[in-house]
Design a protein around this motif. Structure first.
Motif, PDB file in Angstrom:
ATOM      1  N   PHE A  51     -26.292 142.247   4.704  1.00  0.00           N
ATOM      2  CA  PHE A  51     -27.738 142.102   4.544  1.00  0.00           C
ATOM      3  C   PHE A  51     -28.277 140.976   5.440  1.00  0.00           C
ATOM      4  O   PHE A  51     -29.227 140.289   5.085  1.00  0.00           O
ATOM      5  N   GLY A  52     -27.640 140.782   6.583  1.00  0.00           N
ATOM      6  CA  GLY A  52     -28.071 139.744   7.510  1.00  0.00           C
ATOM      7  C   GLY A  52     -28.614 140.330   8.798  1.00  0.00           C
ATOM      8  O   GLY A  52     -28.824 141.542   8.925  1.00  0.00           O
ATOM      9  N   ALA A  53     -28.821 139.454   9.782  1.00  0.00           N
ATOM     10  CA  ALA A  53     -29.445 139.859  11.043  1.00  0.00           C
ATOM     11  C   ALA A  53     -28.441 140.328  12.075  1.00  0.00           C
ATOM     12  O   ALA A  53     -28.818 140.669  13.201  1.00  0.00           O
ATOM     13  N   GLY A  54     -27.151 140.355  11.722  1.00  0.00           N
ATOM     14  CA  GLY A  54     -26.122 140.655  12.714  1.00  0.00           C
ATOM     15  C   GLY A  54     -26.303 141.977  13.423  1.00  0.00           C
ATOM     16  O   GLY A  54     -26.233 142.047  14.655  1.00  0.00           O
ATOM     17  N   THR A  55     -26.530 143.037  12.675  1.00  0.00           N
ATOM     18  CA  THR A  55     -26.640 144.364  13.283  1.00  0.00           C
ATOM     19  C   THR A  55     -27.835 144.446  14.219  1.00  0.00           C
ATOM     20  O   THR A  55     -27.759 145.047  15.303  1.00  0.00           O
ATOM     21  N   THR A  56     -28.958 143.849  13.814  1.00  0.00           N
ATOM     22  CA  THR A  56     -30.149 143.859  14.668  1.00  0.00           C
ATOM     23  C   THR A  56     -29.866 143.176  16.001  1.00  0.00           C
ATOM     24  O   THR A  56     -30.279 143.655  17.067  1.00  0.00           O
ATOM     25  N   LEU A  57     -29.160 142.064  15.953  1.00  0.00           N
ATOM     26  CA  LEU A  57     -28.869 141.311  17.172  1.00  0.00           C
ATOM     27  C   LEU A  57     -27.849 142.035  18.055  1.00  0.00           C
ATOM     28  O   LEU A  57     -28.051 142.193  19.263  1.00  0.00           O
ATOM     29  N   THR A  58     -26.754 142.480  17.473  1.00  0.00           N
ATOM     30  CA  THR A  58     -25.684 143.063  18.282  1.00  0.00           C
ATOM     31  C   THR A  58     -26.044 144.441  18.830  1.00  0.00           C
ATOM     32  O   THR A  58     -25.410 144.905  19.780  1.00  0.00           O
ATOM     33  N   SER A  59     -27.045 145.093  18.249  1.00  0.00           N
ATOM     34  CA  SER A  59     -27.467 146.393  18.784  1.00  0.00           C
ATOM     35  C   SER A  59     -28.056 146.254  20.185  1.00  0.00           C
ATOM     36  O   SER A  59     -28.161 147.235  20.924  1.00  0.00           O
ATOM     37  N   GLN A  60     -28.433 145.041  20.566  1.00  0.00           N
ATOM     38  CA  GLN A  60     -28.998 144.786  21.888  1.00  0.00           C
ATOM     39  C   GLN A  60     -27.939 144.325  22.896  1.00  0.00           C
ATOM     40  O   GLN A  60     -28.275 144.039  24.049  1.00  0.00           O
ATOM     41  N   LEU A  61     -26.683 144.251  22.463  1.00  0.00           N
ATOM     42  CA  LEU A  61     -25.646 143.635  23.286  1.00  0.00           C
ATOM     43  C   LEU A  61     -24.437 144.543  23.447  1.00  0.00           C
ATOM     44  O   LEU A  61     -24.214 145.458  22.652  1.00  0.00           O
ATOM     45  N   ASP A  62     -23.640 144.275  24.476  1.00  0.00           N
ATOM     46  CA  ASP A  62     -22.352 144.940  24.631  1.00  0.00           C
ATOM     47  C   ASP A  62     -21.315 144.242  23.753  1.00  0.00           C
ATOM     48  O   ASP A  62     -21.477 143.064  23.389  1.00  0.00           O
ATOM     49  N   ALA A  63     -20.251 144.941  23.452  1.00  0.00           N
ATOM     50  CA  ALA A  63     -19.258 144.427  22.503  1.00  0.00           C
ATOM     51  C   ALA A  63     -18.662 143.088  22.939  1.00  0.00           C
ATOM     52  O   ALA A  63     -18.365 142.233  22.106  1.00  0.00           O
ATOM     53  N   GLY A  64     -18.482 142.869  24.234  1.00  0.00           N
ATOM     54  CA  GLY A  64     -17.847 141.643  24.698  1.00  0.00           C
ATOM     55  C   GLY A  64     -18.772 140.460  24.820  1.00  0.00           C
ATOM     56  O   GLY A  64     -18.339 139.378  25.228  1.00  0.00           O
ATOM     57  N   GLU A  65     -20.047 140.609  24.454  1.00  0.00           N
ATOM     58  CA  GLU A  65     -21.014 139.540  24.645  1.00  0.00           C
ATOM     59  C   GLU A  65     -21.149 138.607  23.455  1.00  0.00           C
ATOM     60  O   GLU A  65     -21.769 137.553  23.565  1.00  0.00           O
ATOM     61  N   TRP A  66     -20.615 138.987  22.325  1.00  0.00           N
ATOM     62  CA  TRP A  66     -20.852 138.199  21.127  1.00  0.00           C
ATOM     63  C   TRP A  66     -19.582 138.088  20.277  1.00  0.00           C
ATOM     64  O   TRP A  66     -18.658 138.865  20.399  1.00  0.00           O
ATOM     65  N   ARG A  67     -19.600 137.094  19.409  1.00  0.00           N
ATOM     66  CA  ARG A  67     -18.596 136.964  18.360  1.00  0.00           C
ATOM     67  C   ARG A  67     -19.329 136.450  17.115  1.00  0.00           C
ATOM     68  O   ARG A  67     -20.414 135.858  17.203  1.00  0.00           O
ATOM     69  N   ALA A  68     -18.748 136.688  15.950  1.00  0.00           N
ATOM     70  CA  ALA A  68     -19.349 136.247  14.698  1.00  0.00           C
ATOM     71  C   ALA A  68     -18.373 135.360  13.939  1.00  0.00           C
ATOM     72  O   ALA A  68     -17.182 135.656  13.870  1.00  0.00           O
ATOM     73  N   VAL A  69     -18.899 134.273  13.376  1.00  0.00           N
ATOM     74  CA  VAL A  69     -18.112 133.385  12.528  1.00  0.00           C
ATOM     75  C   VAL A  69     -18.864 133.280  11.199  1.00  0.00           C
ATOM     76  O   VAL A  69     -19.733 132.426  11.028  1.00  0.00           O
ATOM     77  N   PRO A  70     -18.553 134.167  10.256  1.00  0.00           N
ATOM     78  CA  PRO A  70     -19.328 134.209   9.015  1.00  0.00           C
ATOM     79  C   PRO A  70     -19.004 133.074   8.057  1.00  0.00           C
ATOM     80  O   PRO A  70     -17.931 132.472   8.118  1.00  0.00           O
ATOM     81  N   SER A  71     -19.970 132.810   7.170  1.00  0.00           N
ATOM     82  CA  SER A  71     -19.778 131.933   6.019  1.00  0.00           C
ATOM     83  C   SER A  71     -19.932 132.789   4.763  1.00  0.00           C
ATOM     84  O   SER A  71     -20.328 133.954   4.847  1.00  0.00           O
TER      85      SER A  71
END
Length: 402
Positions: free
Chosen positions: A87-107
Protein backbone atom coordinates in the motif's frame (compact mmCIF):
# COMPACT_ATOMS: atom_id res chain seq x y z
CA UNK A 1 27.89 -4.48 0.34
CA UNK A 2 27.17 -3.14 -3.15
CA UNK A 3 29.76 -0.75 -4.55
CA UNK A 4 28.29 2.76 -4.76
CA UNK A 5 29.26 3.14 -8.41
CA UNK A 6 27.53 -0.12 -9.35
CA UNK A 7 24.31 0.52 -7.40
CA UNK A 8 21.08 1.65 -9.11
CA UNK A 9 20.70 5.41 -9.16
CA UNK A 10 17.43 5.36 -7.16
CA UNK A 11 16.88 3.85 -3.71
CA UNK A 12 13.35 3.56 -2.33
CA UNK A 13 14.01 3.78 1.37
CA UNK A 14 11.37 2.63 3.84
CA UNK A 15 10.84 5.39 6.38
CA UNK A 16 8.95 5.44 9.65
CA UNK A 17 8.11 7.66 12.59
CA UNK A 18 11.33 6.62 14.33
CA UNK A 19 13.40 8.39 11.65
CA UNK A 20 16.99 7.19 11.34
CA UNK A 21 16.75 5.27 14.65
CA UNK A 22 14.80 2.50 12.94
CA UNK A 23 17.01 2.18 9.87
CA UNK A 24 19.12 -0.80 8.88
CA UNK A 25 22.78 -0.46 7.98
CA UNK A 26 21.90 -0.61 4.27
CA UNK A 27 19.41 2.24 4.69
CA UNK A 28 21.96 4.36 6.55
CA UNK A 29 24.53 3.77 3.80
CA UNK A 30 22.00 4.84 1.16
CA UNK A 31 21.34 8.11 2.96
CA UNK A 32 25.03 8.76 3.62
CA UNK A 33 25.91 8.35 -0.07
CA UNK A 34 22.89 10.19 -1.51
CA UNK A 35 23.25 13.33 -3.61
CA UNK A 36 19.51 14.07 -3.59
CA UNK A 37 16.85 13.03 -1.06
CA UNK A 38 13.14 13.33 -1.83
CA UNK A 39 10.39 12.94 0.76
CA UNK A 40 7.02 14.14 1.94
CA UNK A 41 7.03 16.97 4.46
CA UNK A 42 6.19 14.63 7.37
CA UNK A 43 9.15 12.42 6.39
CA UNK A 44 11.61 15.26 6.02
CA UNK A 45 10.86 16.63 9.51
CA UNK A 46 12.57 13.51 10.93
CA UNK A 47 15.58 13.71 8.62
CA UNK A 48 18.94 14.71 10.17
CA UNK A 49 21.27 17.18 8.49
CA UNK A 50 22.79 15.63 5.37
CA UNK A 51 25.27 16.76 2.71
CA UNK A 52 22.65 15.79 0.07
CA UNK A 53 20.15 18.16 -1.52
CA UNK A 54 16.82 17.66 0.30
CA UNK A 55 13.63 18.24 -1.66
CA UNK A 56 10.01 18.07 -0.56
CA UNK A 57 7.79 15.83 -2.70
CA UNK A 58 4.87 17.85 -4.08
CA UNK A 59 1.14 17.27 -3.80
CA UNK A 60 -0.49 15.70 -5.77
CA UNK A 61 1.94 12.80 -5.80
CA UNK A 62 2.10 12.48 -9.60
CA UNK A 63 3.57 15.98 -9.88
CA UNK A 64 6.81 14.74 -8.33
CA UNK A 65 7.52 12.05 -10.93
CA UNK A 66 9.00 14.41 -13.57
CA UNK A 67 11.17 16.02 -10.88
CA UNK A 68 12.49 12.63 -9.85
CA UNK A 69 13.21 11.47 -13.39
CA UNK A 70 15.27 14.58 -14.15
CA UNK A 71 17.74 13.38 -11.49
CA UNK A 72 18.42 10.10 -13.32
CA UNK A 73 22.16 9.38 -13.15
CA UNK A 74 22.67 10.93 -9.71
CA UNK A 75 22.49 9.02 -6.41
CA UNK A 76 18.90 9.62 -5.31
CA UNK A 77 16.98 8.42 -2.25
CA UNK A 78 13.20 8.55 -2.12
CA UNK A 79 11.73 8.28 1.38
CA UNK A 80 8.62 6.09 1.32
CA UNK A 81 6.43 5.08 4.26
CA UNK A 82 7.29 1.65 5.65
CA UNK A 83 7.28 -1.01 2.96
CA UNK A 84 7.15 0.76 -0.45
CA UNK A 85 5.25 -2.14 -2.02
CA UNK A 86 2.63 -2.69 0.67
CA UNK A 87 0.00 0.00 0.00
CA UNK A 88 2.94 2.31 -0.69
CA UNK A 89 4.26 4.39 -3.58
CA UNK A 90 6.70 1.77 -4.84
CA UNK A 91 4.68 0.48 -7.78
CA UNK A 92 3.84 3.98 -8.99
CA UNK A 93 7.51 4.95 -8.97
CA UNK A 94 9.00 1.79 -10.48
CA UNK A 95 6.44 1.70 -13.30
CA UNK A 96 8.37 4.65 -14.76
CA UNK A 97 11.75 2.91 -14.54
CA UNK A 98 13.69 -0.04 -15.91
CA UNK A 99 14.42 -2.91 -13.54
CA UNK A 100 18.11 -2.02 -13.12
CA UNK A 101 17.47 1.60 -12.17
CA UNK A 102 16.16 1.14 -8.66
CA UNK A 103 16.44 -0.87 -5.47
CA UNK A 104 14.18 -0.95 -2.41
CA UNK A 105 15.15 -1.13 1.26
CA UNK A 106 11.86 -1.57 3.13
CA UNK A 107 11.05 -0.91 6.78
CA UNK A 108 8.19 -2.48 8.75
CA UNK A 109 4.82 -1.47 7.31
CA UNK A 110 2.15 0.23 9.40
CA UNK A 111 0.19 -3.02 9.20
CA UNK A 112 3.10 -4.96 10.72
CA UNK A 113 3.54 -2.40 13.48
CA UNK A 114 -0.20 -2.33 14.20
CA UNK A 115 -0.46 -6.13 14.40
CA UNK A 116 2.56 -6.29 16.71
CA UNK A 117 1.05 -3.69 19.05
CA UNK A 118 -2.32 -5.45 19.19
CA UNK A 119 -0.96 -8.99 19.28
CA UNK A 120 -2.99 -9.93 16.21
CA UNK A 121 -1.97 -12.48 13.62
CA UNK A 122 -1.24 -10.36 10.56
CA UNK A 123 -2.17 -13.10 8.09
CA UNK A 124 -5.54 -13.39 9.84
CA UNK A 125 -6.38 -9.70 9.39
CA UNK A 126 -7.92 -7.88 6.47
CA UNK A 127 -5.55 -5.02 5.59
CA UNK A 128 -7.08 -2.00 3.84
CA UNK A 129 -5.44 1.20 2.65
CA UNK A 130 -8.27 3.75 2.78
CA UNK A 131 -6.15 6.85 3.38
CA UNK A 132 -6.88 8.03 -0.17
CA UNK A 133 -10.02 6.02 -1.00
CA UNK A 134 -13.71 6.17 -0.03
CA UNK A 135 -14.33 4.69 3.40
CA UNK A 136 -17.36 2.81 2.06
CA UNK A 137 -14.91 0.31 0.53
CA UNK A 138 -14.87 -1.31 3.97
CA UNK A 139 -18.46 -2.54 3.48
CA UNK A 140 -17.75 -6.00 1.98
CA UNK A 141 -15.41 -6.85 4.88
CA UNK A 142 -17.84 -6.22 7.74
CA UNK A 143 -18.41 -9.71 9.13
CA UNK A 144 -18.94 -10.59 12.77
CA UNK A 145 -15.65 -11.55 14.44
CA UNK A 146 -13.34 -10.33 11.67
CA UNK A 147 -10.30 -8.20 12.44
CA UNK A 148 -9.46 -5.33 10.13
CA UNK A 149 -6.40 -3.07 9.99
CA UNK A 150 -7.18 0.15 8.13
CA UNK A 151 -4.89 3.01 7.09
CA UNK A 152 -6.74 6.32 7.39
CA UNK A 153 -6.25 9.86 6.18
CA UNK A 154 -6.39 11.64 9.56
CA UNK A 155 -8.31 11.94 12.80
CA UNK A 156 -11.45 13.17 11.05
CA UNK A 157 -11.43 9.99 8.98
CA UNK A 158 -11.46 7.93 12.19
CA UNK A 159 -14.68 9.66 13.23
CA UNK A 160 -16.16 9.20 9.75
CA UNK A 161 -15.32 5.50 9.80
CA UNK A 162 -16.85 5.07 13.27
CA UNK A 163 -20.08 6.76 12.12
CA UNK A 164 -20.16 4.53 9.04
CA UNK A 165 -19.84 1.37 11.15
CA UNK A 166 -22.71 2.51 13.37
CA UNK A 167 -24.86 3.27 10.31
CA UNK A 168 -24.19 -0.20 8.89
CA UNK A 169 -25.27 -1.83 12.16
CA UNK A 170 -21.83 -2.63 13.60
CA UNK A 171 -21.86 -0.18 16.49
CA UNK A 172 -20.61 -2.86 18.90
CA UNK A 173 -17.25 -2.95 17.09
CA UNK A 174 -14.15 -2.43 19.22
CA UNK A 175 -11.98 0.34 17.78
CA UNK A 176 -8.24 0.61 18.32
CA UNK A 177 -6.85 4.00 17.31
CA UNK A 178 -3.15 3.61 16.44
CA UNK A 179 -1.22 6.85 16.11
CA UNK A 180 2.34 7.61 14.91
CA UNK A 181 3.41 3.99 15.29
CA UNK A 182 7.15 3.59 15.87
CA UNK A 183 7.73 7.22 16.79
CA UNK A 184 8.06 9.32 19.93
CA UNK A 185 4.38 10.32 19.67
CA UNK A 186 3.12 6.74 19.38
CA UNK A 187 -0.18 6.10 21.12
CA UNK A 188 -2.64 3.19 21.05
CA UNK A 189 -6.15 3.68 22.42
CA UNK A 190 -9.05 1.22 22.50
CA UNK A 191 -12.68 2.33 22.74
CA UNK A 192 -16.16 1.36 21.55
CA UNK A 193 -16.84 2.55 18.03
CA UNK A 194 -20.02 4.33 19.18
CA UNK A 195 -18.18 6.27 21.92
CA UNK A 196 -17.14 9.89 21.69
CA UNK A 197 -13.81 9.95 19.85
CA UNK A 198 -10.85 12.07 20.99
CA UNK A 199 -10.10 15.19 18.98
CA UNK A 200 -6.32 15.02 19.41
CA UNK A 201 -5.56 12.07 17.11
CA UNK A 202 -2.02 12.28 15.72
CA UNK A 203 -1.17 11.51 12.07
CA UNK A 204 -0.22 9.02 10.63
CA UNK A 205 -3.15 7.05 11.96
CA UNK A 206 -4.47 3.52 11.51
CA UNK A 207 -7.47 1.75 12.98
CA UNK A 208 -7.73 -1.78 14.28
CA UNK A 209 -11.31 -3.03 14.16
CA UNK A 210 -12.81 -6.05 15.93
CA UNK A 211 -16.09 -6.26 14.05
CA UNK A 212 -19.19 -6.85 16.17
CA UNK A 213 -22.86 -5.99 15.87
CA UNK A 214 -26.08 -7.23 14.33
CA UNK A 215 -25.71 -5.44 11.00
CA UNK A 216 -26.24 -7.48 7.83
CA UNK A 217 -23.04 -8.90 6.36
CA UNK A 218 -22.51 -9.23 2.62
CA UNK A 219 -22.58 -12.93 1.66
CA UNK A 220 -19.56 -14.11 -0.29
CA UNK A 221 -21.55 -16.25 -2.74
CA UNK A 222 -23.19 -14.60 -5.78
CA UNK A 223 -26.87 -13.78 -5.67
CA UNK A 224 -27.45 -11.07 -3.05
CA UNK A 225 -31.08 -10.62 -1.96
CA UNK A 226 -32.85 -8.07 -4.15
CA UNK A 227 -33.43 -5.89 -1.08
CA UNK A 228 -29.71 -5.01 -1.04
CA UNK A 229 -30.27 -2.95 -4.19
CA UNK A 230 -32.27 0.20 -4.79
CA UNK A 231 -34.25 -0.49 -7.97
CA UNK A 232 -37.41 0.33 -9.91
CA UNK A 233 -38.16 -3.27 -10.86
CA UNK A 234 -35.46 -3.34 -13.56
CA UNK A 235 -33.19 -5.79 -11.80
CA UNK A 236 -31.93 -9.27 -12.56
CA UNK A 237 -33.62 -11.21 -9.76
CA UNK A 238 -31.57 -12.98 -7.10
CA UNK A 239 -31.66 -16.59 -8.35
CA UNK A 240 -31.24 -15.65 -12.01
CA UNK A 241 -28.45 -13.26 -11.03
CA UNK A 242 -26.61 -16.04 -9.21
CA UNK A 243 -26.81 -18.27 -12.30
CA UNK A 244 -25.79 -15.40 -14.55
CA UNK A 245 -22.71 -14.60 -12.48
CA UNK A 246 -21.77 -18.28 -12.47
CA UNK A 247 -21.91 -18.19 -16.27
CA UNK A 248 -19.89 -14.95 -16.44
CA UNK A 249 -17.29 -16.53 -14.11
CA UNK A 250 -15.45 -13.40 -12.87
CA UNK A 251 -11.72 -13.75 -12.27
CA UNK A 252 -9.15 -11.32 -10.77
CA UNK A 253 -8.07 -8.57 -13.15
CA UNK A 254 -10.93 -9.08 -15.61
CA UNK A 255 -13.27 -6.41 -16.97
CA UNK A 256 -17.02 -6.76 -17.49
CA UNK A 257 -19.34 -4.89 -19.81
CA UNK A 258 -22.82 -4.82 -18.25
CA UNK A 259 -25.11 -3.61 -21.03
CA UNK A 260 -28.49 -2.32 -19.86
CA UNK A 261 -27.35 -2.37 -16.25
CA UNK A 262 -30.60 -1.15 -14.64
CA UNK A 263 -29.85 -1.21 -10.90
CA UNK A 264 -26.24 -2.26 -11.55
CA UNK A 265 -26.69 -5.53 -9.66
CA UNK A 266 -24.75 -7.77 -12.08
CA UNK A 267 -21.81 -5.35 -12.38
CA UNK A 268 -21.74 -4.77 -8.63
CA UNK A 269 -21.64 -8.47 -7.80
CA UNK A 270 -18.95 -8.94 -10.45
CA UNK A 271 -16.85 -6.34 -8.59
CA UNK A 272 -17.61 -7.93 -5.22
CA UNK A 273 -16.15 -11.20 -6.51
CA UNK A 274 -12.60 -9.78 -6.25
CA UNK A 275 -11.06 -6.38 -5.51
CA UNK A 276 -9.06 -6.44 -8.76
CA UNK A 277 -12.04 -6.83 -11.09
CA UNK A 278 -13.29 -3.92 -13.20
CA UNK A 279 -16.71 -3.22 -14.68
CA UNK A 280 -18.32 -0.77 -17.07
CA UNK A 281 -22.09 -0.46 -16.78
CA UNK A 282 -23.98 0.99 -19.75
CA UNK A 283 -27.43 2.47 -19.16
CA UNK A 284 -29.64 4.58 -21.44
CA UNK A 285 -31.84 5.97 -18.63
CA UNK A 286 -30.31 8.72 -16.51
CA UNK A 287 -32.23 7.90 -13.32
CA UNK A 288 -31.25 4.23 -13.50
CA UNK A 289 -27.63 5.16 -14.14
CA UNK A 290 -27.65 7.36 -11.03
CA UNK A 291 -29.28 4.55 -9.07
CA UNK A 292 -26.58 2.09 -10.15
CA UNK A 293 -23.90 4.51 -8.96
CA UNK A 294 -25.58 4.85 -5.57
CA UNK A 295 -25.86 1.09 -5.20
CA UNK A 296 -22.19 0.63 -6.07
CA UNK A 297 -21.05 3.27 -3.59
CA UNK A 298 -23.21 1.90 -0.77
CA UNK A 299 -21.98 -1.68 -1.30
CA UNK A 300 -18.31 -0.68 -1.33
CA UNK A 301 -17.47 -0.93 -5.04
CA UNK A 302 -17.41 2.75 -5.96
CA UNK A 303 -15.01 2.08 -8.84
CA UNK A 304 -17.92 0.86 -10.99
CA UNK A 305 -17.90 3.08 -14.08
CA UNK A 306 -21.44 3.86 -15.24
CA UNK A 307 -21.71 5.21 -18.80
CA UNK A 308 -24.97 6.77 -19.94
CA UNK A 309 -26.12 6.06 -23.47
CA UNK A 310 -27.72 3.48 -25.73
CA UNK A 311 -25.87 0.42 -26.98
CA UNK A 312 -24.29 -0.30 -29.37
CA UNK A 313 -23.29 3.35 -30.04
CA UNK A 314 -22.13 3.94 -26.45
CA UNK A 315 -19.65 1.06 -26.68
CA UNK A 316 -17.41 2.71 -29.27
CA UNK A 317 -14.74 4.16 -26.97
CA UNK A 318 -14.95 1.63 -24.14
CA UNK A 319 -11.90 -0.51 -23.30
CA UNK A 320 -12.43 -4.11 -24.39
CA UNK A 321 -13.88 -6.56 -21.86
CA UNK A 322 -13.17 -10.13 -20.84
CA UNK A 323 -16.88 -10.82 -20.36
CA UNK A 324 -20.14 -9.21 -21.50
CA UNK A 325 -23.59 -9.39 -19.96
CA UNK A 326 -26.62 -8.22 -21.90
CA UNK A 327 -29.48 -7.57 -19.52
CA UNK A 328 -31.28 -4.90 -21.49
CA UNK A 329 -31.31 -3.48 -25.00
CA UNK A 330 -30.80 -6.83 -26.70
CA UNK A 331 -31.01 -6.41 -30.48
CA UNK A 332 -29.67 -7.75 -33.74
CA UNK A 333 -27.55 -4.61 -34.15
CA UNK A 334 -26.01 -5.04 -30.69
CA UNK A 335 -25.09 -8.68 -31.27
CA UNK A 336 -23.61 -7.87 -34.68
CA UNK A 337 -21.53 -5.07 -33.15
CA UNK A 338 -20.22 -7.33 -30.40
CA UNK A 339 -19.32 -10.07 -32.86
CA UNK A 340 -17.47 -7.63 -35.09
CA UNK A 341 -15.60 -5.76 -32.38
CA UNK A 342 -14.80 -8.22 -29.60
CA UNK A 343 -11.69 -10.41 -29.76
CA UNK A 344 -11.92 -14.19 -29.64
CA UNK A 345 -12.38 -15.70 -26.20
CA UNK A 346 -14.65 -13.04 -24.66
CA UNK A 347 -17.46 -14.66 -22.66
CA UNK A 348 -20.94 -13.41 -23.55
CA UNK A 349 -24.07 -14.05 -21.49
CA UNK A 350 -27.43 -12.70 -22.65
CA UNK A 351 -30.79 -12.99 -20.86
CA UNK A 352 -34.11 -12.67 -22.68
CA UNK A 353 -37.68 -12.46 -21.35
CA UNK A 354 -39.79 -11.54 -24.38
CA UNK A 355 -40.68 -13.90 -27.21
CA UNK A 356 -38.92 -11.61 -29.68
CA UNK A 357 -35.68 -11.58 -27.70
CA UNK A 358 -35.94 -15.32 -27.15
CA UNK A 359 -36.26 -15.90 -30.89
CA UNK A 360 -33.23 -13.68 -31.52
CA UNK A 361 -31.09 -15.67 -29.07
CA UNK A 362 -32.29 -18.95 -30.55
CA UNK A 363 -31.24 -17.78 -34.02
CA UNK A 364 -27.80 -16.64 -32.86
CA UNK A 365 -27.22 -19.82 -30.88
CA UNK A 366 -28.02 -21.84 -33.99
CA UNK A 367 -25.53 -19.80 -36.00
CA UNK A 368 -22.76 -19.31 -33.43
CA UNK A 369 -23.25 -22.29 -31.09
CA UNK A 370 -22.90 -21.82 -27.34
CA UNK A 371 -25.33 -23.02 -24.68
CA UNK A 372 -29.02 -22.05 -24.67
CA UNK A 373 -30.89 -22.47 -21.38
CA UNK A 374 -34.47 -21.86 -20.32
CA UNK A 375 -34.76 -20.93 -16.65
CA UNK A 376 -38.19 -21.34 -15.09
CA UNK A 377 -38.83 -20.43 -11.47
CA UNK A 378 -41.90 -20.62 -9.28
CA UNK A 379 -42.51 -19.51 -5.70
CA UNK A 380 -44.96 -20.90 -3.17
CA UNK A 381 -47.75 -18.36 -2.46
CA UNK A 382 -51.08 -18.45 -0.60
CA UNK A 383 -53.93 -19.95 -2.65
CA UNK A 384 -57.10 -19.57 -0.64
CA UNK A 385 -56.57 -21.54 2.56
CA UNK A 386 -53.74 -23.50 0.96
CA UNK A 387 -50.64 -22.76 -1.08
CA UNK A 388 -49.75 -23.01 -4.73
CA UNK A 389 -46.91 -22.31 -7.15
CA UNK A 390 -46.74 -18.87 -8.77
CA UNK A 391 -44.50 -18.96 -11.83
CA UNK A 392 -42.23 -16.11 -12.85
CA UNK A 393 -41.63 -15.19 -16.47
CA UNK A 394 -39.19 -17.75 -17.89
CA UNK A 395 -35.71 -16.53 -18.75
CA UNK A 396 -33.86 -17.72 -21.83
CA UNK A 397 -30.11 -17.45 -21.38
CA UNK A 398 -27.45 -17.76 -24.04
CA UNK A 399 -23.87 -18.46 -22.97
CA UNK A 400 -21.16 -18.35 -25.61
CA UNK A 401 -17.49 -17.53 -26.17
CA UNK A 402 -16.83 -15.11 -29.00
Amino acid sequence: MTDVDDAPWLTLLGWGESGTAGLTAASRDALANAEVVFGARRHLRLLPRLPAEVREWPIPFADGLPLLLTERGRRVVMLVSGDPFWFGAGTTLTSQLDAGEWRAVPSPSTFSLAASRLGWSLEGCVCLGLHAKPLTRIRPYLHQGRRLLVLLRDGDAVAELAALLVRFGFGATRLHVLEALGGDDERCRALPVDAALPDDIVHPVAAGLEIAGDGPALPRAPGLPDTWFEHDGQITKQVVRAMTLAALAPMPGERLWDIGTGSGSIAIEWLLAHQDTQALAFEAHRERAARARRNAHRLGVDWLEVIEGSAPAVLDDAPLPDAVFIGGGLSQALLETLWQRLPAGVRIVANAVTLESEALLAHWQQQMSGELLRLELASAVPLGTRRGWQASYPIVQWRVRR
